[in-house]
Write a protein that holds these residues in place. Structure first.
Motif, PDB file in Angstrom:
ATOM      1  N   LYS A   1       0.822  -1.207   0.000  1.00  0.00           N
ATOM      2  CA  LYS A   1       0.000   0.000   0.000  1.00  0.00           C
ATOM      3  C   LYS A   1       0.858   1.261   0.000  1.00  0.00           C
ATOM      4  O   LYS A   1       0.526   2.253  -0.652  1.00  0.00           O
ATOM      5  N   LYS A   2       1.975   1.200   0.697  1.00  0.00           N
ATOM      6  CA  LYS A   2       2.873   2.363   0.739  1.00  0.00           C
ATOM      7  C   LYS A   2       3.446   2.636  -0.659  1.00  0.00           C
ATOM      8  O   LYS A   2       3.448   3.777  -1.133  1.00  0.00           O
ATOM      9  N   LYS A   3       3.902   1.570  -1.324  1.00  0.00           N
ATOM     10  CA  LYS A   3       4.455   1.717  -2.669  1.00  0.00           C
ATOM     11  C   LYS A   3       3.384   2.191  -3.651  1.00  0.00           C
ATOM     12  O   LYS A   3       3.656   3.015  -4.524  1.00  0.00           O
ATOM     13  N   LEU A   4       2.175   1.655  -3.498  1.00  0.00           N
ATOM     14  CA  LEU A   4       1.083   2.036  -4.368  1.00  0.00           C
ATOM     15  C   LEU A   4       0.748   3.519  -4.215  1.00  0.00           C
ATOM     16  O   LEU A   4       0.583   4.241  -5.208  1.00  0.00           O
ATOM     17  N   ARG A   5       0.692   3.998  -2.981  1.00  0.00           N
ATOM     18  CA  ARG A   5       0.430   5.426  -2.744  1.00  0.00           C
ATOM     19  C   ARG A   5       1.536   6.295  -3.337  1.00  0.00           C
ATOM     20  O   ARG A   5       1.262   7.350  -3.921  1.00  0.00           O
ATOM     21  N   GLU A   6       2.785   5.865  -3.160  1.00  0.00           N
ATOM     22  CA  GLU A   6       3.909   6.632  -3.702  1.00  0.00           C
ATOM     23  C   GLU A   6       3.844   6.707  -5.226  1.00  0.00           C
ATOM     24  O   GLU A   6       4.091   7.764  -5.811  1.00  0.00           O
ATOM     25  N   ARG A   7       3.524   5.582  -5.869  1.00  0.00           N
ATOM     26  CA  ARG A   7       3.412   5.572  -7.328  1.00  0.00           C
ATOM     27  C   ARG A   7       2.287   6.484  -7.800  1.00  0.00           C
ATOM     28  O   ARG A   7       2.450   7.231  -8.774  1.00  0.00           O
ATOM     29  N   ARG A   8       1.152   6.443  -7.117  1.00  0.00           N
ATOM     30  CA  ARG A   8       0.027   7.297  -7.494  1.00  0.00           C
ATOM     31  C   ARG A   8       0.371   8.769  -7.307  1.00  0.00           C
ATOM     32  O   ARG A   8       0.020   9.616  -8.131  1.00  0.00           O
ATOM     33  N   LYS A   9       1.053   9.070  -6.205  1.00  0.00           N
ATOM     34  CA  LYS A   9       1.452  10.456  -5.934  1.00  0.00           C
ATOM     35  C   LYS A   9       2.445  10.943  -6.996  1.00  0.00           C
ATOM     36  O   LYS A   9       2.361  12.078  -7.469  1.00  0.00           O
ATOM     37  N   ALA A  10       3.388  10.073  -7.389  1.00  0.00           N
ATOM     38  CA  ALA A  10       4.371  10.444  -8.405  1.00  0.00           C
ATOM     39  C   ALA A  10       3.692  10.683  -9.752  1.00  0.00           C
ATOM     40  O   ALA A  10       4.036  11.624 -10.471  1.00  0.00           O
ATOM     41  N   ARG A  11       2.730   9.829 -10.109  1.00  0.00           N
ATOM     42  CA  ARG A  11       2.014  10.010 -11.365  1.00  0.00           C
ATOM     43  C   ARG A  11       1.221  11.309 -11.376  1.00  0.00           C
ATOM     44  O   ARG A  11       1.189  12.024 -12.372  1.00  0.00           O
ATOM     45  N   LYS A  12       0.598  11.606 -10.250  1.00  0.00           N
ATOM     46  CA  LYS A  12      -0.193  12.830 -10.142  1.00  0.00           C
ATOM     47  C   LYS A  12       0.710  14.060 -10.268  1.00  0.00           C
ATOM     48  O   LYS A  12       0.386  15.020 -10.954  1.00  0.00           O
ATOM     49  N   ALA A  13       1.872  14.013  -9.608  1.00  0.00           N
ATOM     50  CA  ALA A  13       2.816  15.126  -9.693  1.00  0.00           C
ATOM     51  C   ALA A  13       3.358  15.281 -11.109  1.00  0.00           C
ATOM     52  O   ALA A  13       3.520  16.400 -11.599  1.00  0.00           O
ATOM     53  N   ALA A  14       3.617  14.168 -11.772  1.00  0.00           N
ATOM     54  CA  ALA A  14       4.139  14.224 -13.133  1.00  0.00           C
ATOM     55  C   ALA A  14       3.106  14.801 -14.094  1.00  0.00           C
ATOM     56  O   ALA A  14       3.448  15.562 -14.998  1.00  0.00           O
TER      57      ALA A  14
END
Length: 153
Positions: A38-51
């Motif tokens: 879940k931590k990795k999933l949140r980080e990936r989603r946050k990175a995609r949103k920022a990108a």
């Protein structure tokens, strides 16, 4: 004899399908039970949103394949956005494509013939800003697009 072989093939296909489904379920459960999933999933989603908020990052200008791939992607995305009616985002992506293009004058002539005049003028107004972003992201001294405008008109 052909009936037996068809039946055997059907049974074998059913067994393979069941094994594959079991394999998928096993690894999905294993992945979800990982404490960091879940931590990795949140980080990936946050990175995609920022990108997506940042817009398009320019590719490494030394890698020709990467630049060509990115150029085609920007042209396609710009056309799609213009077709949807999002002029600002479409012009932004087309400007990015012009900035990394090896022959910007020819590309601009094609765009002048295919785009409506008001959209093309928006693109011309946007080019200096995109050129500055490209120079800032690459750290290289690049020629400006100021002369390109004059040649087309």
């Amino acid at each position: 004899m052909t009936m037996v072989s068809k039946a055997a093939i059907g049974i074998a296909a059913g067994i393979c399908g069941t094994l594959f489904l079991g394999y998928c379920i096993y690894f999905d459960r294993k992945r979800r039970s990982d404490p960091n999933f879940k931590k990795k999933l949140r980080e990936r989603r946050k990175a995609r949103k920022a990108a997506s908020k940042e817009g398009s990052k320019f590719p490494d200008l030394k890698d020709r394949d990467d630049v060509q791939r990115w150029f085609l992607q920007e042209i396609q995305l710009g056309e799609e956005l213009l077709a949807r009616g999002d002029l600002d985002a479409g012009v932004e992506h087309l400007g990015n494509a012009v900035a990394v293009c090896g022959q910007p004058n020819q590309l601009l002539q094609v765009l002048q013939q295919t785009l409506p005049p008001q959209v093309f003028h928006l693109l011309l107004q946007r080019l200096p800003v995109v050129g500055q972003k490209l120079v800032a992201s690459s750290g290289m001294n690049m020629p400006t697009m100021a002369g390109v405008e004059d040649e087309l008109e």
